[in-house]
Design an enzyme around this catalytic site. Structure first.
Site, PDB file in Angstrom:
ATOM      1  N   HIS A  32     -88.538  20.830 -40.282  1.00 15.98           N
ATOM      2  CA  HIS A  32     -87.919  22.022 -40.118  1.00 15.98           C
ATOM      3  C   HIS A  32     -87.867  22.062 -38.653  1.00 15.98           C
ATOM      4  O   HIS A  32     -88.804  22.112 -37.684  1.00 15.98           O
ATOM      5  CB  HIS A  32     -89.028  23.144 -40.565  1.00 15.98           C
ATOM      6  CG  HIS A  32     -88.765  24.380 -40.455  1.00 15.98           C
ATOM      7  ND1 HIS A  32     -87.857  25.131 -41.660  1.00 15.98           N
ATOM      8  CD2 HIS A  32     -88.536  25.330 -39.344  1.00 15.98           C
ATOM      9  CE1 HIS A  32     -87.719  26.589 -41.000  1.00 15.98           C
ATOM     10  NE2 HIS A  32     -88.119  26.610 -39.917  1.00 15.98           N
ATOM     11  N   HIS A  79     -97.395  28.762 -36.933  1.00 16.34           N
ATOM     12  CA  HIS A  79     -97.024  28.695 -35.466  1.00 16.34           C
ATOM     13  C   HIS A  79     -97.830  29.549 -34.730  1.00 16.34           C
ATOM     14  O   HIS A  79     -98.369  30.845 -35.075  1.00 16.34           O
ATOM     15  CB  HIS A  79     -95.435  29.326 -35.452  1.00 16.34           C
ATOM     16  CG  HIS A  79     -94.699  29.078 -34.074  1.00 16.34           C
ATOM     17  ND1 HIS A  79     -93.722  29.867 -33.860  1.00 16.34           N
ATOM     18  CD2 HIS A  79     -95.090  28.161 -33.187  1.00 16.34           C
ATOM     19  CE1 HIS A  79     -93.276  29.200 -32.536  1.00 16.34           C
ATOM     20  NE2 HIS A  79     -94.277  28.222 -32.169  1.00 16.34           N
ATOM     21  N   GLU A 132     -92.762  37.494 -30.653  1.00 16.67           N
ATOM     22  CA  GLU A 132     -91.612  37.390 -31.625  1.00 16.67           C
ATOM     23  C   GLU A 132     -91.401  38.745 -32.470  1.00 16.67           C
ATOM     24  O   GLU A 132     -92.533  39.090 -33.250  1.00 16.67           O
ATOM     25  CB  GLU A 132     -91.576  36.177 -32.951  1.00 16.67           C
ATOM     26  CG  GLU A 132     -91.829  34.829 -32.164  1.00 16.67           C
ATOM     27  CD  GLU A 132     -92.165  33.934 -33.239  1.00 16.67           C
ATOM     28  OE1 GLU A 132     -91.828  34.118 -34.398  1.00 16.67           O
ATOM     29  OE2 GLU A 132     -92.497  32.710 -32.734  1.00 16.67           O
ATOM     30  N   HIS A 164     -95.380  39.267 -34.050  1.00 13.72           N
ATOM     31  CA  HIS A 164     -96.272  38.351 -33.898  1.00 13.72           C
ATOM     32  C   HIS A 164     -96.366  38.003 -32.269  1.00 13.72           C
ATOM     33  O   HIS A 164     -95.371  37.425 -31.704  1.00 13.72           O
ATOM     34  CB  HIS A 164     -95.988  36.919 -34.455  1.00 13.72           C
ATOM     35  CG  HIS A 164     -95.937  37.306 -36.025  1.00 13.72           C
ATOM     36  ND1 HIS A 164     -94.829  36.579 -36.860  1.00 13.72           N
ATOM     37  CD2 HIS A 164     -96.572  38.176 -36.756  1.00 13.72           C
ATOM     38  CE1 HIS A 164     -94.796  37.114 -38.023  1.00 13.72           C
ATOM     39  NE2 HIS A 164     -96.249  38.019 -38.121  1.00 13.72           N
ATOM     40  N   HIS A 195     -99.174  32.924 -36.968  1.00 12.86           N
ATOM     41  CA  HIS A 195     -98.241  33.517 -37.983  1.00 12.86           C
ATOM     42  C   HIS A 195     -97.642  32.288 -39.051  1.00 12.86           C
ATOM     43  O   HIS A 195     -97.897  31.313 -38.419  1.00 12.86           O
ATOM     44  CB  HIS A 195     -97.371  34.407 -37.611  1.00 12.86           C
ATOM     45  CG  HIS A 195     -96.554  33.807 -36.472  1.00 12.86           C
ATOM     46  ND1 HIS A 195     -96.814  33.644 -35.128  1.00 12.86           N
ATOM     47  CD2 HIS A 195     -95.021  33.370 -36.514  1.00 12.86           C
ATOM     48  CE1 HIS A 195     -95.657  33.035 -34.453  1.00 12.86           C
ATOM     49  NE2 HIS A 195     -94.885  32.869 -35.153  1.00 12.86           N
TER      50      HIS A 195
END
Length: 446
Positions: free
Chosen positions: A303, A346, A352, A376, A382
């Site tokens: 990813h 993460h 974010e 976040h 998160h």
């Protein structure tokens, strides 16, 4: 390019949408042919009795590669209004001091802010709600994030922001925005950027809700592409700037609202401020259709970091670090082999804020709903919820469409974002948000 005009009959100019394509271009447009001066910016007498006014988006001495300004040729000077006075009664709309707000590292999620009741008359300015932000517009450093909910048009009323540029993301209900530069129509799935100082008025055909990202320093740019090459992500030709459109209209009271230092001020004048007949320059509002974003992704494994989905960025002085990035997660193909495909777990040095325009977000298909948002903060953990993790860990890895009929976005910033009282403790806070990560199994097999 010829634009649209309305003079003499004192009627409001009907919206008419025509655009010039390109990002950061120097545009020339006139609603009446021959109203742009030739060969100079400030002739002793402008064509057809107009006045010349410069709108500077950067300092005069900023390097030419970054210098932004536009010359406006208007019927009356923009200075023709009463003294600006503090506007009372809209305490939730803005924040004048982020340092007095709460720095809270908790994971936050908000349910959608409701539309105003039919018995209320709330326009775009009255419907602003400040949520999170950092820094100071007075020091030209920081950002602000807002939501808006509105159910009526701004009638004989215009807004301009001295604090920074506004990136507006409609979530529900289209907007027709009359600006000094012309008309912009923007619907859910599109965005518009209206820079510092530009006057605009928002017209509605139905109740509308959306998100706003404000940057106090610099302007939004296209991200550098690096080894991607010369093409991809948001292409410059897909950004649209309006052609000139004006109205020569007197009225008893036209209200101006100015955001300055995080506070609102108001003044009145006896005519429409949208009397610019012609203009030329590279400091102008624009719109962009998010469906035109050219997605880059892995076709082998892993990813990839979400920076590959950046539409626009506002840079800091440190290379690669943004005051704010605008990132989207549009419909796309997912084909990675032997890979956990949803967003990974993460902890980020950046903050974010996420919003959802439509559909279901791939990492949290329950609880995060269109019109809602989440935050976040710096180094707050998160990632996908328990249900998403369990399903994706066992899923058959075949090519599939991701986020079909869905569109999520992220405002990412290097700043630690403080929460207003409305954001921290308001009734829209989802108090059960952290429960979505409960129940993770221990699959460790030593």
């Amino acid at each position: 390019m010829e634009g649209k005009g309305d003079s003499g009959d004192q009627k409001k100019q009907k919206p008419s949408f025509a655009y010039q394509a390109g990002f950061g271009n120097h545009f020339c447009t006139e609603a009446i042919p021959g109203t742009l001066p030739e060969g100079q910016n400030t002739p002793q007498r402008c064509p057809k009795g107009l006045l010349a006014e410069q709108l500077s988006g950067t300092a005069f001495t900023e390097p030419r590669t970054h210098n932004q300004r536009t010359w406006l040729y208007r019927i009356r000077p923009s200075v023709g209004h009463t003294a600006l006075k503090r506007l009372q009664g809209l305490d939730e709309a803005t924040c004048s001091n982020w340092d007095k707000c709460s720095l809270n590292p908790a994971q936050y999620r908000w349910m959608p802010f409701p539309f105003p009741a039919e018995t209320e008359k709330v326009d775009f300015v009255s419907g602003l709600k400040a949520l999170v932000g950092a820094g100071s517009p007075a020091m030209r450093a920081g950002i602000g994030i807002y939501v808006y909910t509105a159910n009526v048009s701004m009638e004989d009323k215009a807004f301009y922001n001295s604090d920074g540029d506004l990136l507006i993301v409609p979530q529900k209900g289209p907007l027709v925005i009359q600006t000094e530069f012309g008309f912009i129509d923007v619907a859910p799935g599109e965005i518009t950027v209206i820079q510092r100082g530009i006057r605009f008025s928002v017209q509605l055909s139905e109740p509308s809700r959306g998100y706003i990202l404000e940057v106090y320093d610099g302007h939004f740019e296209l991200p550098d592409l690096g080894p991607i090459g010369a093409n991809g992500l948001a292409n410059p030709r897909d950004f649209l700037t309006p052609v000139a459109a004006y109205e020569d209209r007197s009225c008893d009271t036209y209200t101006l609202v100015n955001k300055y230092g995080g506070s609102l001020y108001t003044a009145t004048q006896d005519h429409s401020p949208f009397d610019v007949v012609a203009w030329h320059g590279n400091y102008a509002p624009y719109k962009y259709d998010l469906s035109r974003f050219c997605v880059i992704n892995s076709v082998s494994f892993d990813h990839i970091d979400p920076s590959i989905f950046t539409v626009l960025t506002c840079k800091t002085l440190k290379p690669g670090v943004a005051a704010a990035d605008f990132v989207i997660f549009p419909p796309r193909w997912s084909v990675q082999e032997h890979t956990f495909r949803p967003p990974y777990f993460h902890r980020n040095c950046m903050s974010e804020y996420m919003g959802l325009i439509s559909g279901a977000y791939e990492a949290k298909k329950e609880g995060f709903v269109p019109g809602g948002g989440s935050l976040h903060s710096c180094m707050t953990p998160h990632g996908p919820d328990t249900t998403t993790y369990t399903g994706a860990s066992k899923a058959e890895l075949k090519p599939e469409r991701v986020a079909e009929s869905a569109l999520a976005f992220m405002f990412e910033s290097t700043y630690m974002l403080a929460l207003t009282p409305l954001a921290e403790k308001g009734e829209n806070v989802d108090e059960n948000y952290v429960s979505c990560w409960k129940g993770f199994p221990n699959n460790f097999q030593p």
